[in-house]
Scaffold this active site. Structure first.
Site, PDB file in Angstrom:
ATOM      1  N   HIS A  13       2.705  36.148 -30.284  1.00 57.40           N
ATOM      2  CA  HIS A  13       2.315  37.493 -30.728  1.00 57.40           C
ATOM      3  C   HIS A  13       0.807  37.633 -30.932  1.00 57.40           C
ATOM      4  O   HIS A  13       0.363  38.370 -31.831  1.00 57.40           O
ATOM      5  CB  HIS A  13       3.073  37.855 -32.011  1.00 57.40           C
ATOM      6  N   CYS A  14       0.026  36.914 -30.125  1.00 53.22           N
ATOM      7  CA  CYS A  14      -1.447  36.972 -30.202  1.00 53.22           C
ATOM      8  C   CYS A  14      -1.966  36.589 -31.580  1.00 53.22           C
ATOM      9  O   CYS A  14      -3.041  37.040 -31.991  1.00 53.22           O
ATOM     10  CB  CYS A  14      -1.960  38.364 -29.818  1.00 53.22           C
ATOM     11  N   ALA A  15      -1.196  35.771 -32.308  1.00 50.41           N
ATOM     12  CA  ALA A  15      -1.583  35.382 -33.671  1.00 50.41           C
ATOM     13  C   ALA A  15      -1.173  33.930 -33.919  1.00 50.41           C
ATOM     14  O   ALA A  15      -0.306  33.644 -34.746  1.00 50.41           O
ATOM     15  CB  ALA A  15      -0.943  36.317 -34.689  1.00 50.41           C
TER      16      ALA A  15
END
Length: 397
Positions: A344-346
């Protein structure tokens, strides 16, 4: 493939299901206006400019922005807005404090700035999505080197938890730091009041909780926070000057604006304001808790998101012995449940959760989600995980 209608539960990525008013606004703009805002004096261009102004004013009301609405500038998305703010505020020798809950839209530009001489301090996170205010106070004060900027997400895009923005902003202001808030996940889902929350710069996207099209978003900067332009070009005025205009919004809005997108964004903001952010949040919180309790009852499923009604409508899970991508793919193919798997790009958040190598599956409810869809999604997870279908409990029980 499932014969039943698909269930869209990926609103944290984008509101792929939008109100008819948003779709109609884009279509009406293309049919009836079509011109670029600020690029001529004829009636179509003038009407395009009026529409952009109405959207700017509506967003100013939604976020309780003080003063001139022109201090809110339209950008392509929250990523562009965050980059504009970070590279505009920070200089070599400055120190920025950020969180382990940050999206790559913050993490990567800060790392790039670090290579140019900006120093960063990262607040540690926790599996429940909380922030240690004492740690934050120490990090902001530094050792004779107070921070120039605190940047934080209003809500985690992995866990769904909301951070205590007002409390953190107060700590930042105590040492003279500015506060930049990433409202990509919260705008339209949670109340955002820049004055009450002590926000100095606000970055938001238009295509999530605000229900607008992709390619819309913006950045607001408080009075006396002046940012240099990141892009240079035409603004429709001051054309004889070799430099960008000195006044906002033109200074930060080079090039042709996304007229159809802003028209859709205006319709989305109006839809949100007519129903009220608090009412939208209450409905989605009930759906989130209904899903959370159902998933929590499934053997072999680890619900990573806290059962917290105060955050946004995200429930993230991991299934024992099953890759996150496999679970998401099977949910789509076998049950028509559309979710997002991965990091999730995190990635820093997933390291905290212990899912840095495997990723996780994120369910996110939105304006059109129903109780029936939530129940079908939970039942599908139970079937695929090889467990009995869960008995759905009332939220809060």
């Amino acid at each position: 493939m499932s014969a039943e209608p698909p269930i869209y539960l990926d609103y944290a990525a984008t509101s792929a299901v939008r109100p008819d008013a948003v779709i109609d606004a884009v279509t009406d703009y293309l049919r009836g206006i079509g011109a670029t805002p600020g690029r001529a004096g004829h009636r179509r261009a003038v009407e395009a400019g009026r529409m952009v102004f109405r959207c700017r004013r509506a967003l100013a009301e939604l976020f309780n922005l003080p003063g001139d609405p022109g201090r809110l500038t339209f950008q392509l998305n929250a990523t562009h807005a965050l980059n504009l703010a970070l590279f505009g505020v920070l200089r070599p020798g400055d120190r920025v404090v950020r969180t382990a809950y940050d999206h790559n839209a913050v993490r990567r530009p800060v790392n790039a700035l670090e290579a140019r001489g900006v120093r960063q301090t990262v607040l540690s996170g926790a599996p429940d999505g909380s922030v240690d205010l004492d740690e934050a106070a120490r990090a902001l004060a530094g050792n004779r080197n107070p921070a120039r900027l605190l940047v934080l997400p209003h809500a985690s895009n992995v866990l769904g938890t909301a951070l205590p923005v007002a409390e953190l902003a107060s700590l930042a202001h105590d040492v003279g730091a500015l506060v930049l808030v990433d409202a990509a996940q919260s705008a339209g889902h949670l109340p955002v009041d820049v004055q009450a929350m002590g926000i100095d710069l606000l970055a938001f996207t238009g295509h999530k909780g605000l229900l607008g099209p992709q390619g819309t978003g913006g950045l607001w900067a408080r009075e006396r926070v002046e940012l240099p332009p990141a892009f240079f070009g035409g603004t429709g005025g001051d054309s004889d000057s070799p430099d960008m205009p000195g006044l906002l919004p033109d200074r930060l809005e080079a090039g042709s604006q996304n007229g159809p997108g802003i028209a859709g964004l205006l319709a989305g903001v109006q839809w949100v304001m007519e129903r009220g952010v608090l009412a939208i949040h209450a409905r989605q919180a009930a759906l989130k808790l209904r899903l959370w309790y159902a998933l929590d009852m499934i053997a072999g499923v680890d619900v990573l998101s806290p059962g917290d009604p105060d955050g946004v409508g995200i429930v993230t899970i991991a299934a024992a012995g099953m890759d996150a991508a496999e679970l998401a793919t099977r949910l789509d193919r076998e049950a028509g449940v559309l979710v997002r798997a991965g990091l999730h790009c995190a990635p820093e958040q997933h390291e905290i959760l212990g899912t840095g190598r495997t990723g996780a599956v994120r369910f996110s409810v939105g304006w059109a989600t129903t109780e029936e869809e939530v129940d079908r999604a939970a039942a599908a997870v139970a079937r695929i995980a090889g467990a009995a279908e869960p008995a759905v409990r009332a939220a809060g029980s």
